[in-house]
Design a protein around this motif. Structure first.
Motif, PDB file in Angstrom:
ATOM      1  N   ASN A 166     -14.163  -1.157  -0.512  1.00 29.82           N
ATOM      2  CA  ASN A 166     -13.105  -0.571  -1.348  1.00 29.82           C
ATOM      3  C   ASN A 166     -12.065   0.224  -0.561  1.00 29.82           C
ATOM      4  OD1 ASN A 166     -14.197  -1.563  -3.812  1.00 29.82           O
ATOM      5  ND2 ASN A 166     -15.737   0.045  -3.743  1.00 29.82           N
ATOM      6  N   TRP A 167     -11.468  -0.408   0.443  1.00 31.07           N
ATOM      7  CA  TRP A 167     -10.374   0.170   1.220  1.00 31.07           C
ATOM      8  C   TRP A 167     -10.803   1.317   2.123  1.00 31.07           C
ATOM      9  CZ3 TRP A 167      -6.529  -3.099   1.076  1.00 31.07           C
ATOM     10  CH2 TRP A 167      -6.394  -3.916  -0.053  1.00 31.07           C
ATOM     11  N   SER A 168     -12.086   1.623   2.153  1.00 31.01           N
ATOM     12  CA  SER A 168     -12.565   2.699   3.027  1.00 31.01           C
ATOM     13  C   SER A 168     -13.139   2.072   4.290  1.00 31.01           C
ATOM     14  CB  SER A 168     -13.642   3.522   2.295  1.00 31.01           C
ATOM     15  OG  SER A 168     -14.055   4.617   3.073  1.00 31.01           O
ATOM     16  N   LEU A 169     -12.251   1.468   5.096  1.00 32.95           N
ATOM     17  CA  LEU A 169     -12.701   0.652   6.224  1.00 32.95           C
ATOM     18  C   LEU A 169     -13.279   1.470   7.370  1.00 32.95           C
ATOM     19  CD1 LEU A 169      -9.760  -1.911   6.164  1.00 32.95           C
ATOM     20  CD2 LEU A 169     -12.138  -2.385   5.598  1.00 32.95           C
ATOM     21  N   TRP A 195       0.878  -1.177   0.000  1.00 33.81           N
ATOM     22  CA  TRP A 195       0.000   0.000   0.000  1.00 33.81           C
ATOM     23  C   TRP A 195       0.907   1.217   0.000  1.00 33.81           C
ATOM     24  CZ3 TRP A 195      -4.176   1.268  -1.935  1.00 33.81           C
ATOM     25  CH2 TRP A 195      -5.125   2.141  -1.398  1.00 33.81           C
ATOM     26  N   GLU A 224      -9.160 -12.240   3.813  1.00 33.91           N
ATOM     27  CA  GLU A 224      -9.924 -11.582   4.874  1.00 33.91           C
ATOM     28  C   GLU A 224     -11.194 -12.367   5.196  1.00 33.91           C
ATOM     29  OE1 GLU A 224     -10.514  -7.488   3.831  1.00 33.91           O
ATOM     30  OE2 GLU A 224      -8.448  -6.945   4.302  1.00 33.91           O
ATOM     31  N   VAL A 265     -15.915  -4.088  10.331  1.00 30.38           N
ATOM     32  CA  VAL A 265     -15.040  -4.271   9.170  1.00 30.38           C
ATOM     33  C   VAL A 265     -13.943  -5.268   9.527  1.00 30.38           C
ATOM     34  CG1 VAL A 265     -15.450  -2.022   8.089  1.00 30.38           C
ATOM     35  CG2 VAL A 265     -13.638  -2.238   9.798  1.00 30.38           C
ATOM     36  N   ASN A 298     -18.210  -5.068   0.120  1.00 29.41           N
ATOM     37  CA  ASN A 298     -16.890  -4.567  -0.274  1.00 29.41           C
ATOM     38  C   ASN A 298     -16.897  -3.046  -0.153  1.00 29.41           C
ATOM     39  OD1 ASN A 298     -14.512  -3.768  -1.584  1.00 29.41           O
ATOM     40  ND2 ASN A 298     -14.577  -5.517  -2.962  1.00 29.41           N
ATOM     41  N   ASN A 336      -2.963  -0.654  -7.201  1.00 26.08           N
ATOM     42  CA  ASN A 336      -3.978  -1.548  -6.636  1.00 26.08           C
ATOM     43  C   ASN A 336      -3.288  -2.455  -5.629  1.00 26.08           C
ATOM     44  OD1 ASN A 336      -5.776  -3.654  -6.062  1.00 26.08           O
ATOM     45  ND2 ASN A 336      -6.633  -3.679  -8.124  1.00 26.08           N
ATOM     46  N   SER A 351     -12.173  -5.438   2.276  1.00 28.79           N
ATOM     47  CA  SER A 351     -11.493  -4.842   1.123  1.00 28.79           C
ATOM     48  C   SER A 351     -10.920  -5.882   0.181  1.00 28.79           C
ATOM     49  CB  SER A 351     -10.367  -3.913   1.590  1.00 28.79           C
ATOM     50  OG  SER A 351     -10.881  -2.819   2.310  1.00 28.79           O
TER      51      SER A 351
END
Length: 311
Positions: free
Chosen positions: A158-161, A28, A134, A173, A156, A60, A129
């Protein structure tokens, strides 16, 4: 005997030994989890072992292991649970070192929310995510409460946990890092609480590992990389404040309360011996995934991980 002028001129004209170049894909964007890598870079430890390391943040986060498997990068930071799943799928990957030697992942809920125990998730929304590993962790944790993934609504995010949790989009989450999202929520005045996988039926595992393609990797070069990051890790442990200042000085985006808190929480989790392999962890996690029906059969440790220092 005095050295002749001609000899001196010849020595001066001799080019320096070229450093070996290698590429490292992060999992990341740069954050405190990557402390040993950035400190090794800034302190010249890679240069000391004749390495020039290109550190790349992925567009990504799912791409780094795939790029290593395809030969597009020398090393990638990945996750032990993900490694098991990807090797079972036939991807040419092997663990060559450890960056963070304890789980960071957790099932995160609001501290004052309706989820007091995992059983309370029945019929609730859980954000994620990365599919696969996971969901594997979540499935095992739910199993301790007599639930399965069919009993919850997986979304999902999208990485906005933490934003998804704080906004009420989801009730929990999976995939939140205890050294990051917990601090983020506390700073924003919406404190969270973690259920830890290793306390809820999941075998302890290495959170962040270095993976390479076993068919194409340069073992000797990777050994030098790991030696440099080991030196950086010990510098960090011995000089936590100075190392934070070195790390944070590399980007204005790192110079905030969240990253400083996360730095302090991450220090005890760095692998002090990044080459060293705990083979039992890989045996237990492989068996865990097979028993859960998430992989077919089991692979030997030698197919999953290697201790380059023992060779």
């Amino acid at each position: 005997m005095k050295t002749s002028l001609t000899t001196l001129l010849l020595l001066a004209a001799t080019p320096a030994i070229a450093q070996d170049r290698m590429s490292l894909m992060l999992d990341w964007f740069v954050n405190p989890d990557h402390g040993p890598i950035i400190v090794a870079q800034e302190q010249g430890y890679f240069a000391d072992v004749d390495l020039e390391v290109e550190v790349i943040a992925p567009a990504n986060p799912a791409d780094p292991p795939k790029m290593v498997a395809a030969g597009a990068a020398d090393l990638a930071i990945s996750y032990q649970p993900q490694l098991h799943l990807q090797v079972a799928e036939g991807m040419p990957l092997i663990r060559v070192g450890t960056l963070v030697a304890t789980p960071l992942n957790c099932l995160l809920v609001l501290e004052d929310g309706p989820i007091e125990e995992i059983a309370d998730l029945e019929g609730r929304k859980v954000g994620f995510s990365v599919s696969g590993f996971e969901e594997a962790l979540l499935s095992a944790m739910l199993g301790q409460a007599g639930l399965g993934t069919a009993d919850i609504d997986l979304i999902n995010v999208n990485w906005s946990l933490s934003p998804a949790l704080m906004s009420g989009q989801v009730d929990a989450v999976i995939g939140a890092f205890r050294n990051f999202e917990l601090n983020q929520m506390d700073i924003e005045g919406v404190p969270g609480r973690c259920f830890y996988p290793e306390a809820e039926g999941v075998p302890t595992y290495d959170e962040l590992i270095y993976v390479a393609n076993p068919e194409t990797m340069d073992a000797e070069m990777i050994r030098r990389f790991l030696a440099a990051t080991e030196k950086a890790t010990h510098f960090i442990i011995n000089h936590p404040q100075e190392s934070w200042e070195i790390f944070s000085s590399t980007s204005a985006e790192l110079q905030d309360e969240l990253n400083e808190r996360a730095w302090a929480d991450t220090l005890p989790r760095f692998a002090l011996r990044p080459e060293a392999l705990d083979a039992g962890r890989y045996v237990r996690f492989e068996s865990f995934l097979a028993e859960a029906g998430l992989i077919e059969g089991t692979r030997s440790v030698s197919e999953l991980a290697i201790d380059l220092g023992a060779q």
